[in-house]
Design a protein around this motif. Structure first.
Motif, mmCIF file in Angstrom:
data_model
loop_
_atom_site.group_PDB
_atom_site.id
_atom_site.type_symbol
_atom_site.label_atom_id
_atom_site.label_comp_id
_atom_site.label_asym_id
_atom_site.label_seq_id
_atom_site.Cartn_x
_atom_site.Cartn_y
_atom_site.Cartn_z
ATOM 1 N N GLN A 1 -45.212 6.361 -0.909
ATOM 2 C CA GLN A 1 -45.087 7.063 0.424
ATOM 3 C C GLN A 1 -43.558 7.280 0.847
ATOM 4 O O GLN A 1 -43.426 7.617 1.967
ATOM 5 C CB GLN A 1 -45.954 6.466 1.376
ATOM 6 N N ASP A 2 -42.572 6.659 -0.050
ATOM 7 C CA ASP A 2 -41.161 6.737 0.421
ATOM 8 C C ASP A 2 -40.885 6.046 1.844
ATOM 9 O O ASP A 2 -40.380 6.593 2.595
ATOM 10 C CB ASP A 2 -41.040 8.146 0.582
ATOM 11 N N LEU B 1 -51.337 -8.906 -3.309
ATOM 12 C CA LEU B 1 -51.111 -8.142 -1.993
ATOM 13 C C LEU B 1 -49.862 -7.685 -1.837
ATOM 14 O O LEU B 1 -49.844 -6.479 -1.257
ATOM 15 C CB LEU B 1 -51.583 -9.036 -0.762
ATOM 16 N N TYR B 2 -48.719 -8.488 -1.884
ATOM 17 C CA TYR B 2 -47.608 -7.851 -1.857
ATOM 18 C C TYR B 2 -47.248 -6.513 -2.898
ATOM 19 O O TYR B 2 -46.625 -5.672 -2.491
ATOM 20 C CB TYR B 2 -46.452 -9.121 -2.243
ATOM 21 N N GLY B 3 -47.614 -6.837 -4.110
ATOM 22 C CA GLY B 3 -47.592 -5.825 -5.089
ATOM 23 C C GLY B 3 -48.345 -4.325 -4.617
ATOM 24 O O GLY B 3 -47.788 -3.468 -4.879
ATOM 25 N N ILE B 4 -49.259 -4.761 -4.176
ATOM 26 C CA ILE B 4 -50.136 -3.512 -3.400
ATOM 27 C C ILE B 4 -49.348 -2.649 -2.469
ATOM 28 O O ILE B 4 -49.165 -1.564 -2.512
ATOM 29 C CB ILE B 4 -51.285 -3.765 -2.719
ATOM 30 N N ALA B 5 -48.674 -3.523 -1.669
ATOM 31 C CA ALA B 5 -47.885 -2.758 -0.222
ATOM 32 C C ALA B 5 -46.613 -2.344 -1.011
ATOM 33 O O ALA B 5 -46.363 -1.091 -0.519
ATOM 34 C CB ALA B 5 -47.631 -3.876 0.833
ATOM 35 N N HIS B 6 -46.117 -2.890 -1.788
ATOM 36 C CA HIS B 6 -44.913 -2.371 -2.600
ATOM 37 C C HIS B 6 -45.318 -0.968 -3.403
ATOM 38 O O HIS B 6 -44.371 -0.051 -3.165
ATOM 39 C CB HIS B 6 -44.419 -3.536 -3.714
ATOM 40 N N ASP B 7 -46.437 -0.937 -3.590
ATOM 41 C CA ASP B 7 -46.741 0.167 -4.430
ATOM 42 C C ASP B 7 -46.987 1.147 -3.658
ATOM 43 O O ASP B 7 -46.658 2.512 -3.653
ATOM 44 C CB ASP B 7 -48.097 0.120 -4.969
ATOM 45 N N ILE B 8 -47.760 1.113 -2.400
ATOM 46 C CA ILE B 8 -47.968 1.982 -1.532
ATOM 47 C C ILE B 8 -46.884 2.747 -0.610
ATOM 48 O O ILE B 8 -46.513 3.585 -0.596
ATOM 49 C CB ILE B 8 -48.922 1.544 -0.482
ATOM 50 N N CYS B 9 -45.812 1.661 -0.430
ATOM 51 C CA CYS B 9 -44.746 1.940 0.265
ATOM 52 C C CYS B 9 -43.690 2.977 -0.601
ATOM 53 O O CYS B 9 -43.290 3.877 -0.101
ATOM 54 C CB CYS B 9 -43.655 0.912 0.485
ATOM 55 N N PHE C 1 -40.092 -0.885 1.377
ATOM 56 C CA PHE C 1 -40.790 -2.086 1.228
ATOM 57 C C PHE C 1 -40.143 -3.254 2.035
ATOM 58 O O PHE C 1 -40.741 -4.222 2.652
ATOM 59 C CB PHE C 1 -41.214 -2.480 -0.246
#
Lengths: 266, 266
Positions: free
Chosen positions: B191-192, B180-188, B195
């Protein structure tokens, strides 16, 4: 250089925010809660007057902070829109509602969003809390930024679009990981194993991402391609069909991620 | 009352375990790695002799600890089964392999499972690490329990079935939350948005469960029944179909959990 501030809402966010602002040298003029006893309690803590009717809101504050539920923001903004005529600065503390909610009523408005999970009973560590600020004009932004800086060291200028991204990712890292902990807690309780045994592991997992990209430190059967263990776990979880589906989906996601990263490395 | 111990395997677990045992006053006789340089490196750190062929394993140790990959446990156990004839105590450090792997070869055997995520580069905090111990006889259990207590304060007697439950829940709380942290890291990143802004929230979420049942402190749009926000997030995630499916599944799970808890409370 304390400001005069009225805090509308005395839930988890309003409760801690009003106290922090008060302790940091600002003057809290009024605090509003629909429940008179809640308004009185918080007002007493921050030497303000408590009100439970929005009609009693006074003009004396410089800044009006709305710390209320997302779905009440529109209606409350309309109810206090007369403040806009006096050029008052207004901001809300929500992670997901657009600042456009203020557009037709106020000339100076913005966002004052503390990105943290609040509980009434637990003291908030404002030193650790990131504040996300937006103002519709450079001056409004500047005022809110300075106000945030006066109560917390980590302030970020974040526009509406970026804030909505932070909100969805915050849900993923906070609400969803907590849901995973809940699942584990449930299974442990059910099977008579102490959930406490898992706590050091949970802490270590979080400590790792302070210094690493989470994807670089992914461990576990899925990342190792250990299909036997995955099959064993999925078999065990047949007693918990919802958790089984989640186990399957996330394991597939991790395996896919590994393959994509391997391709990128080529 | 130091024991003589041979550590078979010098991956993340063997590497840290051998050093901790050495520092705690036990004598490490031999360390085994298939890679001679790795064996020599670890042997040097713990004043043992390094071997890279299982045929070179000596009889001098009291306890033989297998810290190797799950799928090698069966074959390595067979290769060193001659030790069973000398009544040696053997244990492995795996979270998921049954102790029955030793059954036909050894009279005294067990499990020596440190429930933690290990990285070679990061020092392991043995003060925080829970050790799960099992022995096939009371005496074997006692020996392994004492050995674990000599290097770490949190030792639990855990049978094979309980250990398999801890393993699946460990995967859920560690590997899955990290995903889940990896997903959030990816999206952040995509989208600039930084994280880092999310890190205090992640830490606070984990701190909460030190003192609360995770389900009692669940927050977020799903628990509030805020379907507008959920719909907005699902719409945003259409760029990330896998993450969208996960968002949907977990939100549904949280809503279901709330309803079940409400029914239980009645």
């Amino acid at each position: 250089m304390g400001l005069k501030i009225t805090v509308i809402g005395s839930g988890n966010v309003g409760f801690h925010l009003a106290q922090r602002l008060h302790e940091s040298g600002h003057r809290i003029c009024q605090v509003f809660s629909r429940t008179p006893t809640k308004a009185a309690h918080l007002a007493n803590l921050v030497k303000a007057s408590g009100i439970s009717n929005l009609k009693d809101i006074s003009l004396e504050a410089d800044v009006y902070l709305l710390a209320i539920k997302d779905d009440s923001l529109k209606i409350v903004t309309e109810e206090i829109s007369f403040l806009g005529k006096y050029n008052k600065l207004i901001a809300h503390t929500s992670g997901s509602v657009s600042s456009a909610v203020f557009e037709n009523h106020f000339g100076r408005y913005g966002i004052f969003y503390p990105l943290q999970t609040f509980s009434t009973t637990k003291k908030v560590d404002f030193e650790q809390l990131p504040f996300c600020i937006y103002g519709n004009t450079p001056a409004a932004q500047d005022s809110l930024f300075q106000l945030a800086q006066s109560i917390c060291p980590n302030v970020y200028a974040i526009n509406d679009e970026q804030r909505s991204i932070l909100h969805v990712t915050a849900v993923i890292v906070n609400n969803f990981s907590n849901y995973l902990y809940g699942i584990a807690h449930d299974i442990c309780k059910d099977q008579d194993v102490s959930f406490d045994i898992l706590k050091p592991l949970i802490h270590e997992t979080v400590r790792k991402i302070d210094v690493s990209n989470p994807q670089d430190v992914q461990t576990g059967p899925a990342v190792r391609g250990d299909l036997d263990t995955i099959a064993k776990h999925i078999d065990f979880l047949k007693k918990y069909p919802d958790h089984q589906a989640l186990y399957q989906l996330i394991s597939t996601g991790i395996i896919k991620q590994i393959k994509e990263r391997a391709l990128l490395d080529k």
